[in-house]
Design a protein around this motif. Structure first.
Motif, mmCIF file in Angstrom:
data_model
loop_
_atom_site.group_PDB
_atom_site.id
_atom_site.type_symbol
_atom_site.label_atom_id
_atom_site.label_comp_id
_atom_site.label_asym_id
_atom_site.label_seq_id
_atom_site.Cartn_x
_atom_site.Cartn_y
_atom_site.Cartn_z
ATOM 1 N N VAL A 79 0.851 -1.210 0.000
ATOM 2 C CA VAL A 79 0.000 0.000 0.000
ATOM 3 C C VAL A 79 0.879 1.249 0.000
ATOM 4 O O VAL A 79 0.637 2.196 -0.772
ATOM 5 C CB VAL A 79 -0.952 0.003 1.229
ATOM 6 C CG1 VAL A 79 -1.765 1.299 1.263
ATOM 7 C CG2 VAL A 79 -1.869 -1.207 1.207
ATOM 8 N N LEU A 80 1.915 1.250 0.834
ATOM 9 C CA LEU A 80 2.801 2.420 0.902
ATOM 10 C C LEU A 80 3.514 2.651 -0.435
ATOM 11 O O LEU A 80 3.649 3.794 -0.886
ATOM 12 C CB LEU A 80 3.822 2.246 2.031
ATOM 13 C CG LEU A 80 3.274 2.432 3.455
ATOM 14 C CD1 LEU A 80 4.298 1.986 4.489
ATOM 15 C CD2 LEU A 80 2.875 3.891 3.711
ATOM 16 N N ARG A 81 3.946 1.562 -1.062
ATOM 17 C CA ARG A 81 4.633 1.701 -2.358
ATOM 18 C C ARG A 81 3.672 2.283 -3.401
ATOM 19 O O ARG A 81 4.013 3.204 -4.146
ATOM 20 C CB ARG A 81 5.163 0.336 -2.822
ATOM 21 C CG ARG A 81 6.205 0.437 -3.927
ATOM 22 C CD ARG A 81 6.771 -0.929 -4.314
ATOM 23 N NE ARG A 81 7.127 -1.720 -3.143
ATOM 24 C CZ ARG A 81 6.625 -2.939 -2.870
ATOM 25 N NH1 ARG A 81 5.771 -3.502 -3.672
ATOM 26 N NH2 ARG A 81 7.009 -3.591 -1.790
ATOM 27 N N ALA A 82 2.457 1.780 -3.414
ATOM 28 C CA ALA A 82 1.462 2.284 -4.371
ATOM 29 C C ALA A 82 1.131 3.750 -4.106
ATOM 30 O O ALA A 82 0.942 4.539 -5.038
ATOM 31 C CB ALA A 82 0.199 1.422 -4.303
ATOM 32 N N MET A 83 1.091 4.115 -2.838
ATOM 33 C CA MET A 83 0.821 5.525 -2.495
ATOM 34 C C MET A 83 1.896 6.430 -3.078
ATOM 35 O O MET A 83 1.595 7.496 -3.632
ATOM 36 C CB MET A 83 0.789 5.718 -0.978
ATOM 37 C CG MET A 83 -0.478 5.249 -0.321
ATOM 38 S SD MET A 83 -0.488 5.707 1.426
ATOM 39 C CE MET A 83 -0.965 7.436 1.309
ATOM 40 N N GLY A 84 3.149 6.006 -2.926
ATOM 41 C CA GLY A 84 4.266 6.815 -3.429
ATOM 42 C C GLY A 84 4.208 6.970 -4.938
ATOM 43 O O GLY A 84 4.526 8.036 -5.471
ATOM 44 N N GLU A 85 3.818 5.914 -5.617
ATOM 45 C CA GLU A 85 3.750 5.951 -7.085
ATOM 46 C C GLU A 85 2.574 6.796 -7.576
ATOM 47 O O GLU A 85 2.682 7.546 -8.545
ATOM 48 C CB GLU A 85 3.624 4.525 -7.625
ATOM 49 C CG GLU A 85 4.893 3.693 -7.461
ATOM 50 C CD GLU A 85 4.667 2.192 -7.640
ATOM 51 O OE1 GLU A 85 5.623 1.430 -7.455
ATOM 52 O OE2 GLU A 85 3.519 1.804 -7.952
ATOM 53 N N GLN A 86 1.449 6.664 -6.895
ATOM 54 C CA GLN A 86 0.233 7.333 -7.368
ATOM 55 C C GLN A 86 0.041 8.744 -6.803
ATOM 56 O O GLN A 86 -0.760 9.522 -7.332
ATOM 57 C CB GLN A 86 -0.982 6.456 -7.032
ATOM 58 C CG GLN A 86 -0.980 5.150 -7.815
ATOM 59 C CD GLN A 86 -1.907 4.098 -7.223
ATOM 60 O OE1 GLN A 86 -2.987 4.427 -6.731
ATOM 61 N NE2 GLN A 86 -1.499 2.837 -7.277
ATOM 62 N N HIS A 87 0.755 9.045 -5.732
ATOM 63 C CA HIS A 87 0.660 10.383 -5.123
ATOM 64 C C HIS A 87 2.074 10.905 -4.854
ATOM 65 O O HIS A 87 2.494 11.033 -3.695
ATOM 66 C CB HIS A 87 -0.161 10.318 -3.829
ATOM 67 C CG HIS A 87 -1.551 9.827 -4.031
ATOM 68 N ND1 HIS A 87 -2.578 10.620 -4.496
ATOM 69 C CD2 HIS A 87 -2.072 8.581 -3.880
ATOM 70 C CE1 HIS A 87 -3.684 9.912 -4.590
ATOM 71 N NE2 HIS A 87 -3.411 8.671 -4.236
ATOM 72 N N PRO A 88 2.822 11.193 -5.920
ATOM 73 C CA PRO A 88 4.237 11.569 -5.743
ATOM 74 C C PRO A 88 4.451 12.824 -4.896
ATOM 75 O O PRO A 88 5.518 12.985 -4.299
ATOM 76 C CB PRO A 88 4.724 11.776 -7.178
ATOM 77 C CG PRO A 88 3.512 11.861 -8.037
ATOM 78 C CD PRO A 88 2.426 11.127 -7.331
ATOM 79 N N SER A 89 3.462 13.691 -4.816
ATOM 80 C CA SER A 89 3.656 14.923 -4.037
ATOM 81 C C SER A 89 3.844 14.634 -2.553
ATOM 82 O O SER A 89 4.395 15.460 -1.819
ATOM 83 C CB SER A 89 2.481 15.883 -4.237
ATOM 84 O OG SER A 89 1.304 15.328 -3.688
ATOM 85 N N ILE A 90 3.370 13.484 -2.078
ATOM 86 C CA ILE A 90 3.531 13.182 -0.650
ATOM 87 C C ILE A 90 4.564 12.070 -0.410
ATOM 88 O O ILE A 90 4.720 11.593 0.710
ATOM 89 C CB ILE A 90 2.181 12.810 0.004
ATOM 90 C CG1 ILE A 90 1.526 11.594 -0.692
ATOM 91 C CG2 ILE A 90 1.231 13.988 -0.012
ATOM 92 C CD1 ILE A 90 1.189 10.509 0.278
ATOM 93 N N ALA A 91 5.253 11.689 -1.472
ATOM 94 C CA ALA A 91 6.224 10.577 -1.363
ATOM 95 C C ALA A 91 7.318 10.880 -0.339
ATOM 96 O O ALA A 91 7.807 9.978 0.338
ATOM 97 C CB ALA A 91 6.835 10.287 -2.729
#
Lengths: 87, 148
Positions: A39-51
């Motif tokens: 989930v965290l990896r997908a978040m970083g990919e799909q929401h780069p502004s909060i990576a």
């Protein structure tokens, strides 16, 4: 698998939303849910502004801190606990 | 052992603190008179008048706005308080933290610890504050003075 993640503080400000939608393709049977690290990896990919905040962030699943191999299911309440600053 | 942790709305004035800890006030009074604690330490977190912005330059602040993820914030605060009190064998750990807006110069966090010995209480205080900043889902956002 679709996961909704609550976000707070500076992360919510940057994302301009209190809730982020994340699509996760978990390894293995989707009925067993997705791992927290997926989930965290997908978040970083799909929401780069909060990576930038994810490296030190933890996920809470149903109001308890989860470990990287905790399984997240679509109906779980998931929250990103990042950049906390009490005191 | 007295362990009590709570969140209150706005700044922690003397009245607000007294109200927040009212459920355990009689117990605290009895413990204080029992003479078992050789040290009581109190920490007050106060909102400073400046805070660094993204560029690292301090800017004038009007207030800090605290938000929490509920009910996890209260649960995490309770768990942390109990963990520290047990680990350091404290006689009492009482903490009150603000939610919402707290103006510059006002108190947003109070931690009171009573223990048999000074070193024990001071160690517990430092550890509690360090872990508060890692384990309790509370966030503070600056309210800049120039935005008035």
């Amino acid at each position: 698998m679709h996961v909704e993640v609550l976000v707070f503080g500076q992360v919510a400000e940057i994302a301009a939303a209190p809730l982020l939608h994340v699509e996760v393709n978990p390894a293995g049977d989707v009925q067993h849910g997705a791992r927290v690290d997926e989930v965290l990896r997908a978040m970083g990919e799909q929401h780069p502004s909060i990576a930038f905040a994810l490296a030190s962030a933890r996920l809470a699943v149903n109001h308890a801190f989860a470990t990287s191999d905790t399984r997240v299911h679509a109906r779980d309440e998931v929250a990103l606990i990042a950049l906390v600053g009490g005191g | 052992m007295i362990v009590f942790a709570t969140l209150v709305e706005g700044s922690i004035t003397r009245d607000a603190e007294a109200c927040a800890i009212a459920p355990i006030a009689a117990h605290v009074e009895r413990c204080t008179r029992a003479g078992t604690s050789g040290a009581t330490v109190r920490f007050e977190g106060i909102v400073r008048d400046t805070e660094p912005r993204g560029d690292g330059v301090p800017r004038a602040l009007k207030a800090l706005r605290y938000s929490s993820y509920d009910p996890m914030a209260q649960q995490a605060l309770d768990a942390l308080a109990l963990d520290i009190a047990r680990a350091h064998q404290l006689n009492a750990l009482i903490t009150v933290h603000s939610r919402g807006e707290v103006a510059v110069g006002e108190i947003s966090f109070v931690l009171t610890i009573a223990a048999c010995h000074r070193a024990q209480s001071l160690r517990a205080m430092g550890e509690f504050i360090d872990r508060l900043k890692q384990d309790v889902p509370l966030w503070k956002q600056p309210v800049w003075r120039e935005c008035e």
